[in-house]
Design an enzyme around this catalytic site. Sequence first.
Site, PDB file in Angstrom:
ATOM      1  N   ARG A 146       0.843  -1.202   0.000  1.00 23.12           N
ATOM      2  CA  ARG A 146       0.000   0.000   0.000  1.00 23.12           C
ATOM      3  C   ARG A 146       0.882   1.257   0.000  1.00 23.12           C
ATOM      4  O   ARG A 146       2.117   1.161   0.016  1.00 23.12           O
ATOM      5  CB  ARG A 146      -0.904   0.014   1.227  1.00 23.12           C
ATOM      6  CG  ARG A 146      -0.115   0.113   2.540  1.00 23.12           C
ATOM      7  CD  ARG A 146      -1.018   0.117   3.745  1.00 23.12           C
ATOM      8  NE  ARG A 146      -0.407   0.872   4.842  1.00 23.12           N
ATOM      9  CZ  ARG A 146      -0.956   1.006   6.042  1.00 23.12           C
ATOM     10  NH1 ARG A 146      -2.107   0.437   6.302  1.00 23.12           N
ATOM     11  NH2 ARG A 146      -0.347   1.710   6.977  1.00 23.12           N
ATOM     12  N   ASN A 196      11.309  16.041  14.719  1.00 24.23           N
ATOM     13  CA  ASN A 196       9.871  16.302  14.835  1.00 24.23           C
ATOM     14  C   ASN A 196       9.388  15.939  16.234  1.00 24.23           C
ATOM     15  O   ASN A 196       9.851  14.949  16.805  1.00 24.23           O
ATOM     16  CB  ASN A 196       9.120  15.459  13.793  1.00 24.23           C
ATOM     17  CG  ASN A 196       7.770  16.051  13.455  1.00 24.23           C
ATOM     18  OD1 ASN A 196       7.451  17.174  13.855  1.00 24.23           O
ATOM     19  ND2 ASN A 196       6.980  15.292  12.727  1.00 24.23           N
ATOM     20  N   GLY A 211       8.363   1.033   6.570  1.00 21.89           N
ATOM     21  CA  GLY A 211       8.658   1.909   7.703  1.00 21.89           C
ATOM     22  C   GLY A 211       7.450   2.012   8.608  1.00 21.89           C
ATOM     23  O   GLY A 211       6.320   1.801   8.173  1.00 21.89           O
ATOM     24  N   ASN A 271      11.612   0.673   1.479  1.00 25.45           N
ATOM     25  CA  ASN A 271      10.527   1.624   1.758  1.00 25.45           C
ATOM     26  C   ASN A 271       9.765   1.313   3.039  1.00 25.45           C
ATOM     27  O   ASN A 271       9.168   2.208   3.641  1.00 25.45           O
ATOM     28  CB  ASN A 271       9.563   1.624   0.559  1.00 25.45           C
ATOM     29  CG  ASN A 271       8.218   2.210   0.912  1.00 25.45           C
ATOM     30  OD1 ASN A 271       8.053   3.431   0.976  1.00 25.45           O
ATOM     31  ND2 ASN A 271       7.229   1.343   1.174  1.00 25.45           N
ATOM     32  N   ILE A 318       3.111   4.496  -0.348  1.00 31.10           N
ATOM     33  CA  ILE A 318       4.245   4.877  -1.199  1.00 31.10           C
ATOM     34  C   ILE A 318       4.877   3.638  -1.846  1.00 31.10           C
ATOM     35  O   ILE A 318       5.225   3.643  -3.031  1.00 31.10           O
ATOM     36  CB  ILE A 318       5.282   5.666  -0.365  1.00 31.10           C
ATOM     37  CG1 ILE A 318       4.671   7.000   0.107  1.00 31.10           C
ATOM     38  CG2 ILE A 318       6.555   5.923  -1.173  1.00 31.10           C
ATOM     39  CD1 ILE A 318       5.534   7.804   1.079  1.00 31.10           C
ATOM     40  N   ALA A 340       9.812  10.830  27.197  1.00 30.00           N
ATOM     41  CA  ALA A 340       9.475  10.414  28.563  1.00 30.00           C
ATOM     42  C   ALA A 340       8.340   9.391  28.576  1.00 30.00           C
ATOM     43  O   ALA A 340       8.276   8.541  29.461  1.00 30.00           O
ATOM     44  CB  ALA A 340       9.092  11.631  29.398  1.00 30.00           C
ATOM     45  N   ASP A 345       8.387 -10.522   7.152  1.00 25.91           N
ATOM     46  CA  ASP A 345       8.671  -9.400   8.050  1.00 25.91           C
ATOM     47  C   ASP A 345      10.183  -9.149   7.969  1.00 25.91           C
ATOM     48  O   ASP A 345      10.978 -10.050   8.272  1.00 25.91           O
ATOM     49  CB  ASP A 345       8.250  -9.787   9.481  1.00 25.91           C
ATOM     50  CG  ASP A 345       8.472  -8.656  10.479  1.00 25.91           C
ATOM     51  OD1 ASP A 345       9.392  -7.843  10.261  1.00 25.91           O
ATOM     52  OD2 ASP A 345       7.732  -8.598  11.474  1.00 25.91           O
ATOM     53  N   TYR A 376      11.729   7.787  15.504  1.00 25.03           N
ATOM     54  CA  TYR A 376      11.563   7.789  14.041  1.00 25.03           C
ATOM     55  C   TYR A 376      12.634   8.670  13.364  1.00 25.03           C
ATOM     56  O   TYR A 376      13.282   8.261  12.397  1.00 25.03           O
ATOM     57  CB  TYR A 376      10.152   8.292  13.727  1.00 25.03           C
ATOM     58  CG  TYR A 376       9.781   8.335  12.269  1.00 25.03           C
ATOM     59  CD1 TYR A 376       9.420   7.184  11.575  1.00 25.03           C
ATOM     60  CD2 TYR A 376       9.766   9.550  11.564  1.00 25.03           C
ATOM     61  CE1 TYR A 376       9.048   7.236  10.232  1.00 25.03           C
ATOM     62  CE2 TYR A 376       9.401   9.614  10.231  1.00 25.03           C
ATOM     63  CZ  TYR A 376       9.037   8.461   9.572  1.00 25.03           C
ATOM     64  OH  TYR A 376       8.675   8.508   8.240  1.00 25.03           O
TER      65      TYR A 376
END
Length: 469
Positions: free
Chosen positions: A240, A369, A312, A310, A242, A320, A284, A375
Amino acid sequence: MASQDQYLSFSSSGFGKWLTGTLGLPQPIPLVRYRPGKPELRGPVVVGAAPGSKIEDFLASALRAMGAVTLYHPDSADWRLAAGRHEVMTGRFVPEDSGRTGALLFDATAIADTEGLKALYAFFHDTIRSLATNGRIVVIGTAPEDADSIEAAAIQRGLEGFTRSLGKEVRRAVAVQLVWLKPGGEASLDSTLRFFLSGRSAYVSGQTVRVGVPVTGVVDRPDPARSQAGRTVLITGASRGIGLSIAETFARDGAQVVLLDIPPAASELAKHAERLGGAALALDITSPDAQDAIAADAAGRGGYDVVVHNAGITRDKTIAKMSASQWDSVLDVNFAAPLHITEKLLVAKAIRPNGRVVFVSSLSGIAGNLGQSNYALSKAALIGAVGKLAPLAATEGVTVNAVAPGFIETQMTAAIPFAIREAGRRMNSMSQGGLPVDVAETIAWFAHPGSGGINGAVVRVCGQSLLGA
Ligand SMILES: NC(=O)c1ccc[n+]([C@@H]2O[C@H](COP(=O)([O-])OP(=O)(O)OC[C@H]3O[C@@H](n4cnc5c(N)ncnc54)[C@H](O)[C@@H]3O)[C@@H](O)[C@H]2O)c1
């Protein structure tokens, strides 16, 4: 996949255009993307060159291969002669061409001092208003590390600020790039110009890429519509989003595709693999037998030509509140598995000469981010892997590069809360999110048989996002 961006559809309608204009709201212009069988260029290419360049013949030959109609800037007499030698249709640029040219291409490779920069100024000052919406700008420079003097190196580096500013200034869905040519890279300019001048690069802007000697010494100029014919391509996370778009794009370009995803996605995967005339591998990538299973699959196919990492996941939490398993799983899927699979395939010589490895990083890996320390670490680590692996893989005739997508319309981004999603969509020079195909086209350019001169690159697919700029 249709855009989920309803504001883009609304603001492109007659009433929407009027209303957003009156209220001073963003007015994104629908991006024109590459469609097989349609012209690659939006109109004539205006070409200019600073005096002293030695690459006119390469440019003329590449533009001829694209079927370009070219116009020459009055200051670029050398270009006119080269165009004549290569029978590229050419005429003199006139300012009255306002809004009608498809691309501006400037060869700045010979600029070594501020006096030489006057040609750059004159070219863009005269021509920029002539660009149609969705037009393209490409400046070709000399890689600063290869320049002959301190001033030349500094000026060539300065071109990056210049092109990035043009991207922010012109907008109107115009994409602007800087290509830094290294010695011997001229022969492999073709695939890069074709990418940057066409709708394939619709959501790529403000990027700088080095083009050097191809890792295999071979430069192919395949049929542009079937550039991946005869190549076998493994894509992870391909059921699915990208990954599926990457598989569709490579299949469109003639590749034999192998779609890999986790066992729970096996039936979707099989359906898409069958539709694309490819194969499915339900696996996997973090399972203990994954490296051996992938190496065995590669061996059974006589090796892969292209491996696209790809797959991810995100497990967002502030540090925390983040559990150890959220930390581990993101690092395992996004970073450790792709790296170790790549090492295994390279050691087993299971990636054929003129092969490619492409990692899917993220803008998060460049800018960081909130809530994504795991990530962003994993995606930045992929950029680190590119730097170290690229020279090693080159000795096997393989390149290693990464794409760093910004805001792409997928199930992943549809789950983001509305206000943050809207900000992500608009805070870039295109005022909209990209589509999975924009990432796929960029990977297909890295994977093009003629792109062996691009190694160790990280290219953002983000519409020139303000994040991490
Ligand atoms: N969507 C965006 O805006 C965006 C932005 C930057 C980067 N990215 C990156 O692009 C890639 C694709 O993103 P997407 O939006 O299509 O996500 P997605 O969640 O729609 O697709 C990811 C796919 O990877 C598969 N996958 C996950 N773990 C796996 C494993 N252990 N083994 C095999 N397959 C596994 C999933 O099953 C899924 O099919 C990811 O690496 C993501 O981090 C996406």
